[in-house]
Write an enzyme that holds these catalytic residues in place. Structure first.
Site, PDB file in Angstrom:
ATOM      1  CD  GLU A   1     -63.910  13.585  69.289  1.00 45.90           C
ATOM      2  OE1 GLU A   1     -64.178  12.912  70.289  1.00 45.90           O
ATOM      3  OE2 GLU A   1     -62.744  13.689  68.834  1.00 45.90           O
TER       4      GLU A   1
HETATM    5  C1  TNX Z   1     -62.803  10.002  69.961  1.00 42.54           C
HETATM    6  S1  TNX Z   1     -63.969   8.658  67.789  1.00 42.54           S
HETATM    7  C2  TNX Z   1     -62.157  10.460  68.814  1.00 42.54           C
HETATM    8  C3  TNX Z   1     -60.696  10.516  68.796  1.00 42.54           C
HETATM    9  C4  TNX Z   1     -60.083   9.981  70.048  1.00 42.54           C
HETATM   10  C5  TNX Z   1     -60.870   8.784  70.531  1.00 42.54           C
HETATM   11  C6  TNX Z   1     -60.279   8.116  71.717  1.00 42.54           C
HETATM   12  C7  TNX Z   1     -63.575   9.871  67.018  1.00 42.54           C
HETATM   13  C8  TNX Z   1     -64.094   9.972  65.693  1.00 42.54           C
HETATM   14  N1  TNX Z   1     -62.782  10.761  67.636  1.00 42.54           N
HETATM   15  O1  TNX Z   1     -60.285  11.846  68.568  1.00 42.54           O
HETATM   16  O2  TNX Z   1     -58.771   9.626  69.791  1.00 42.54           O
HETATM   17  O3  TNX Z   1     -62.161   9.216  70.842  1.00 42.54           O
HETATM   18  O4  TNX Z   1     -60.940   6.938  72.019  1.00 42.54           O
END
Ligand code: TNX
Length: 499
Positions: free
Chosen positions: A323
């Site tokens: 992300e």
């Molecule tokens: C996505 S999955 C994220 C996290 C959040 C999560 C909550 C991923 C690699 N990153 O930053 O905590 O969703 O479900």
């Protein structure tokens, strides 16, 4: 089973008792273990654990023997001394050529054979499930400590069976992490990935950048301004040791180049304009980025990787990479091309969320697949750990009424967590294993963690361990496991699907 029943019938008084007394309940079927063992042959007489039983183990397996003794002493009240040689009435651990482990039960002995201590420990976990659930009570119980006769030959489908805890969104204390290790290792989980930094907080001491924890681990750095805290290096080493004693390898994760707001609050030179951003305790993602063109960034990253690698006996170091919406694509690539080799420079295999596969330097890295698309073709990496968010994310709500958790990847009831296979995503040769991540935005304490993790963690563990899956069978076995959680005070979710 039939033999046991016949023996019990003989032992019972002829004047009809109202029911079989609890103390003489039949032995548990060898096939009732979670995760399901590969081969099971139930035959012959049961073994009975008594106040004279001893644990026999070579010196090299002393640690496993001690774990076994610790597990059995409280509820039995027996001494169960660990000795190097015994003739009979023994639980014997021995190193042999069995791949995985082999557990043999006769009237006079239970024998667990394996190539190494990790295999013996897996065998011990199986044995614990073959004793009555009362074995998990903390004080002496009246029960018939019998184990059905026969043999289990078992080995894991995948080498990597992981769980992840997010210490960044809410800090979890070393004691809570230890309790979690106790519970996950019962299902033969052998890796615990710790998500140690994020926008809200920084949770592990780094000597060369002390404000990371002084500021990023201060009270109030958890989501909604609650919690806070961090692991000192002494805490961290102690956790690594505690986990290793249970054949669980800790994997540290520092998330970058996104998810770095807490680091930038502590060190404004990690931003491009040199201005500290405000601390954040909300749950938004994707807004922060390290400054890709700046040398300070790489001095910081290398210091952190070096110090973490020095704390890590295991092979993997996780650098996040998910992300990074505030990093341009070109910057992301440039960053990973520099940082992935740094992990190797300090002797570790780089590991990251599936986004890192964009960089050619991910060639020797392990990818953690968290997306939801049903197929995935890595471009550069060759090994994948499967954590599809709509199956393996333990922080998703079970259903709309679940008090805790999120639902961006859907609702994950126990059967949804169970009914999938790694090889529909990537080819078998690319699968290193599976992992069940537990993000902590909504989770404060151990009760919350346990409620979201169990029983789903057991479902993911079975996907990682057992080549054959069958929901009806899993449902029955995990239901029979409930009293064990109850006896240990684990706050698990009583799924209507399980019954
Ligand atoms: C996505 S999955 C994220 C996290 C959040 C999560 C909550 C991923 C690699 N990153 O930053 O905590 O969703 O479900």
């Amino acid at each position: 089973m039939r033999i046991v029943a016949a023996l019990l019938a003989l032992a019972l008084p002829l004047t009809a008792a109202p029911a079989v007394p609890a103390a003489e309940a039949p032995a548990i079927a060898l096939s009732s273990v979670v995760p399901a063992p590969l081969e099971v042959r139930q035959q012959g007489a049961t073994f009975r654990l008594t106040d004279r039983t001893v644990i026999e183990a070579p010196r090299s397996a002393r640690n496993v023997a001690n774990r076994l003794a610790e597990a059995l002493r409280p509820a039995t009240g027996y001494r169960l001394p660990v000795v190097e040689r015994a003739r009979t009435n023994k639980i014997s651990l021995r190193t042999d050529e069995s791949p995985g482990y082999r557990l043999t039960v006769t009237k006079s002995a239970i024998t667990i054979g394996a190539r190494d201590n990790a295999g013996l420990f897996d065998g011990v976990q199986t044995l614990r499930q073959l004793l009555p659930p009362a074995i998990d009570a903390a004080t002496p119980q009246r029960a018939a400590w019998v184990v059905a006769g026969g043999e289990i030959a078992d080995r894991p489908r995948y080498a990597y069976r992981g769980a992840m805890l997010d210490l960044a969104r809410h800090f979890h204390t070393p004691d809570e992490v230890k309790r979690y290790i106790d519970e996950i290792s019962r299902f033969k989980i052998n890796y615990l990935h710790l998500h140690l930094s994020d926008d809200q907080g920084w949770r592990v001491q780094i000597d060369s950048w002390p404000r990371l924890t002084a500021v990023g681990g201060a009270p109030g750095t958890g989501v909604d301004g609650t919690g806070g805290g961090f692991l000192t290096k002494a805490d961290y080493r102690d956790l690594v040791r505690y986990a290793a004693d249970r054949y669980v390898t800790i994997i540290p994760e520092i998330d970058m180049p996104g998810h770095v707001n807490a680091a930038q609050v502590a060190y404004p030179e990690l931003t491009c304009d040199g201005v500290a951003p405000p601390p954040r305790t909300d749950t938004a993602v994707g807004y922060s980025s390290l400054c890709i063109g700046q040398e300070t960034t790489y001095r910081f990253v290398e210091d952190v990787i070096r110090e973490l690698a020095a704390l890590t006996p295991g092979p993997y170091l996780h650098i996040g990479g998910d992300e990074a919406h505030a990093t341009t694509e070109a910057d992301y690539l440039a960053f990973q091309q520099r940082v992935l080799p740094l992990v190797a420079k300090y002797g570790k295999t780089p590991y990251g969320w599936n986004e890192i596969d964009q960089a050619p330097a991910a060639k020797d890295a392990v990818l953690q697949y968290w997306n939801q698309k049903p197929t995935f073709t890595p471009v550069h990496a060759s090994k994948v750990v499967l954590s599809p968010a709509n199956r393996a994310y333990l922080d998703m709500k079970y259903d709309p009424s679940t008090r805790l958790g999120l639902n961006w990847a859907g609702y994950i009831e126990v059967r949804t967590a169970y009914d999938w296979d790694p090889t529909t995503y990537v080819p078998e040769r690319a699968v290193l294993g599976v992992e069940a991540p537990l993000w902590s935005e909504t989770l404060r304490d151990l009760d919350d963690i346990e409620f979201m993790a169990f029983p789903r963690l057991a479902a993911i563990a079975e996907i990682g361990w057992s080549p054959r899956k069958d929901w009806e069978s899993f449902r029955t076995r995990i239901h029979a496991y409930y009293p064990r959680w109850e006896n240990r005070g684990v706050n698990f979710y009583r799924s209507p699907q399980v019954g």
